[in-house]
Design a protein around this motif. Structure first.
Motif, mmCIF file in Angstrom:
data_model
loop_
_atom_site.group_PDB
_atom_site.id
_atom_site.type_symbol
_atom_site.label_atom_id
_atom_site.label_comp_id
_atom_site.label_asym_id
_atom_site.label_seq_id
_atom_site.Cartn_x
_atom_site.Cartn_y
_atom_site.Cartn_z
ATOM 1 N N GLU A 46 42.625 -40.025 -21.179
ATOM 2 C CA GLU A 46 42.985 -40.759 -19.972
ATOM 3 C C GLU A 46 42.168 -40.191 -18.818
ATOM 4 O O GLU A 46 42.227 -38.997 -18.538
ATOM 5 C CB GLU A 46 44.481 -40.579 -19.706
ATOM 6 N N LEU A 47 41.376 -41.030 -18.192
ATOM 7 C CA LEU A 47 40.576 -40.598 -17.052
ATOM 8 C C LEU A 47 41.268 -41.039 -15.760
ATOM 9 O O LEU A 47 41.880 -42.096 -15.711
ATOM 10 C CB LEU A 47 39.175 -41.196 -17.110
ATOM 11 N N VAL A 52 40.809 -45.207 -16.570
ATOM 12 C CA VAL A 52 40.696 -45.912 -17.845
ATOM 13 C C VAL A 52 41.212 -44.995 -18.953
ATOM 14 O O VAL A 52 41.381 -43.792 -18.750
ATOM 15 C CB VAL A 52 39.233 -46.319 -18.164
ATOM 16 N N SER A 53 41.451 -45.563 -20.126
ATOM 17 C CA SER A 53 41.934 -44.758 -21.254
ATOM 18 C C SER A 53 41.217 -45.141 -22.537
ATOM 19 O O SER A 53 40.573 -46.194 -22.623
ATOM 20 C CB SER A 53 43.449 -44.955 -21.428
ATOM 21 N N ASN A 54 41.361 -44.266 -23.533
ATOM 22 C CA ASN A 54 40.868 -44.525 -24.898
ATOM 23 C C ASN A 54 39.369 -44.820 -24.965
ATOM 24 O O ASN A 54 38.934 -45.710 -25.688
ATOM 25 C CB ASN A 54 41.654 -45.686 -25.534
ATOM 26 N N VAL A 55 38.584 -44.062 -24.203
ATOM 27 C CA VAL A 55 37.133 -44.270 -24.253
ATOM 28 C C VAL A 55 36.505 -43.298 -25.254
ATOM 29 O O VAL A 55 37.019 -42.207 -25.489
ATOM 30 C CB VAL A 55 36.474 -44.101 -22.865
ATOM 31 N N ASP A 56 35.403 -43.725 -25.866
ATOM 32 C CA ASP A 56 34.677 -42.875 -26.819
ATOM 33 C C ASP A 56 33.618 -42.041 -26.122
ATOM 34 O O ASP A 56 33.276 -40.950 -26.577
ATOM 35 C CB ASP A 56 34.002 -43.741 -27.893
ATOM 36 N N MET A 81 34.005 -35.104 -16.981
ATOM 37 C CA MET A 81 33.921 -35.517 -18.378
ATOM 38 C C MET A 81 34.035 -34.308 -19.318
ATOM 39 O O MET A 81 34.689 -34.379 -20.358
ATOM 40 C CB MET A 81 32.607 -36.264 -18.645
ATOM 41 N N GLU A 82 33.395 -33.192 -18.960
ATOM 42 C CA GLU A 82 33.496 -31.967 -19.765
ATOM 43 C C GLU A 82 34.952 -31.510 -19.837
ATOM 44 O O GLU A 82 35.445 -31.141 -20.906
ATOM 45 C CB GLU A 82 32.638 -30.848 -19.153
ATOM 46 N N LYS A 83 35.629 -31.539 -18.699
ATOM 47 C CA LYS A 83 37.028 -31.077 -18.637
ATOM 48 C C LYS A 83 37.927 -31.941 -19.512
ATOM 49 O O LYS A 83 38.875 -31.445 -20.121
ATOM 50 C CB LYS A 83 37.510 -31.103 -17.181
ATOM 51 N N GLN A 84 37.622 -33.234 -19.587
ATOM 52 C CA GLN A 84 38.471 -34.144 -20.359
ATOM 53 C C GLN A 84 37.951 -34.386 -21.769
ATOM 54 O O GLN A 84 38.506 -35.186 -22.518
ATOM 55 C CB GLN A 84 38.619 -35.460 -19.590
ATOM 56 N N GLY A 85 36.858 -33.690 -22.131
ATOM 57 C CA GLY A 85 36.365 -33.754 -23.499
ATOM 58 C C GLY A 85 35.747 -35.085 -23.875
ATOM 59 O O GLY A 85 35.757 -35.471 -25.053
ATOM 60 N N TYR A 215 32.531 -25.521 -17.739
ATOM 61 C CA TYR A 215 32.102 -26.908 -17.746
ATOM 62 C C TYR A 215 30.630 -27.064 -17.388
ATOM 63 O O TYR A 215 30.169 -28.175 -17.107
ATOM 64 C CB TYR A 215 33.008 -27.734 -16.818
ATOM 65 N N PHE A 216 29.900 -25.951 -17.406
ATOM 66 C CA PHE A 216 28.445 -25.971 -17.286
ATOM 67 C C PHE A 216 27.884 -25.520 -18.632
ATOM 68 O O PHE A 216 27.741 -24.319 -18.884
ATOM 69 C CB PHE A 216 27.980 -25.051 -16.152
#
Length: 273
Positions: A46-47, A52-56, A81-85, A215-216
Motif C-alpha cells: 500500500e503506497l 495505490v495498492s497491490n503494485v508489482d 519505494m525502497e522503504k515499502q519494498g 534506503y541508499f
C-alpha cells in the motif's frame, strides 16, 4: 464494470478503498450495473503517495529538459519505494533535448546505485519498446513530476484511455498538473498501468534518521567497515561511505541529498520531543 459505493463500515474502521484494491461486491442492479463494495481483500502493499495498492513495480519518470531533473525529488521517491519494498526503474524522458554527455551523466548516477535506468524520447518514440518490455505482465504505478511526459508515455502504451497532456509553465519551468486522480489502465493480459497525479514536492518518509542509510542501496557494499559501529556517515571520522564518495565510487550528488534528508529527519525528531 460496476459503479460501487463503499459501505459505511469502512469509514468506522478507518479503511479507505484504494486504486488497485481487490474487493468483494454485492450487485444491487444488474441492468444499471450498480453494486456495494462490501470487503477489501488483503493488500500485498500500500503506497501513501501516490495512494495505490497491490503494485508489482514503479516506473518513475523524470525529463532531462523542460523541466530539468530534480535529483533530490527523485531520491525522495526512490527512498519511499525502497522503504515499502516496491521494485522501481527510472525513465529519463526527452533525451532528444540534451547532449549525450548530460543524458549519460544522469543514467550513470542511478545505474551505479543498482537501479534499472532507461533513456527515452516520447516525442519520437525512442526507447518505448524497452519500457513496454518492462511493463508486460505486471501492475506498474507510474509517477513523476508534472510536465515530464507521463501522460504522453501512458497514451503511447495503450489506446483505451486518452490522458490529458499538459504544457510547461514558462514562468516556473514546471509542468501544469493534468492527471487529477489515480486510475488503473489495462494494457492487455495481466498488464496494468496505474497513472497518478504529478507531484512537485515530497517530504522524507516517516522513519528514524538512523534508518535512512538502509534506503541508499549503493551504501550496502561499504556498510560495516566504518570505525564506529552504527556510523550514520555524516560527521564521523574513518567513514567508509565518505571515503567511497571521495573515490568516486558513490555519487556525490546522491550523498549530498542523503545528508540533507538526514538533517531534515534530525530536525523532525527535535520538534517531536
Amino acid at each position: 464494470m460496476y459503479e460501487c459505493k463503499a459501505k459505511g463500515i469502512f469509514r468506522k474502521e478507518g479503511k479507505k478503498p484504494l486504486v488497485g484494491d481487490n474487493v468483494r461486491i454485492e450487485v444491487l442492479d444488474e441492468d444499471d450495473k450498480t453494486a456495494n463494495l462490501v470487503e477489501i481483500l488483503p493488500r500485498k502493499n500500500e503506497l501513501i503517495r501516490p495512494a495505490v495498492s497491490n503494485v508489482d513495480q514503479a516506473m518513475v519518470i523524470f525529463s532531462l529538459e523542460s523541466p530539468k531533473p530534480n535529483g533530490a525529488l527523485l531520491d525522495r521517491f526512490l527512498i519511499m519505494m525502497e522503504k515499502q519494498g516496491v521494485p522501481v526503474f527510472v525513465c529519463f524522458n526527452k533525451e532528444d533535448l540534451v547532449s549525450l554527455d548530460e543524458a549519460e551523466h544522469w543514467k550513470k548516477i542511478y545505474r551505479s546505485c543498482g537501479y534499472d535506468v532507461l533513456l527515452c524520447s516520447a516525442g519520437d518514440g525512442k526507447g518505448l519498446d524497452e519500457i513496454e518490455t518492462r511493463l508486460t505482465g505486471r501492475t506498474t504505478v507510474v509517477a513523476g513530476p508534472s510536465g515530464v511526459g507521463k501522460s504522453t508515455i501512458t497514451n503511447l502504451m495503450q489506446t483505451e484511455i486518452c490522458m490529458e497532456t499538459g504544457e510547461i509553465s514558462r514562468k516556473l519551468k514546471r509542468g501544469k498538473h493534468t492527471t487529477r486522480h489515480s486510475q488503473l489502465i489495462p494494457l492487455g493480459g495481466d498488464t496494468y498501468l496505474c497513472d497518478t497525479p504529478g507531484f512537485t514536492s515530497l517530504y522524507t518518509a516517516e522513519m528514524d534518521k538512523e534508518e535512512l542509510r538502509n534506503y541508499f542501496p549503493e551504501f550496502a557494499p561499504f556498510e560495516g567497515g566504518c570505525r564506529f559501529q552504527g556510523c550514520v556517515h555524516v560527521n564521523e571520522p574513518d567513514c567508509r561511505i565518505k571515503e567511497a564518495v571521495e573515490a568516486g565510487k558513490i555519487s556525490s550528488e546522491r550523498y549530498e541529498n542523503y545528508r540533507m534528508f538526514y538533517e531534515e529527519l534530525k530536525e523532525k525528531e527535535k520538534r517531536r520531543y
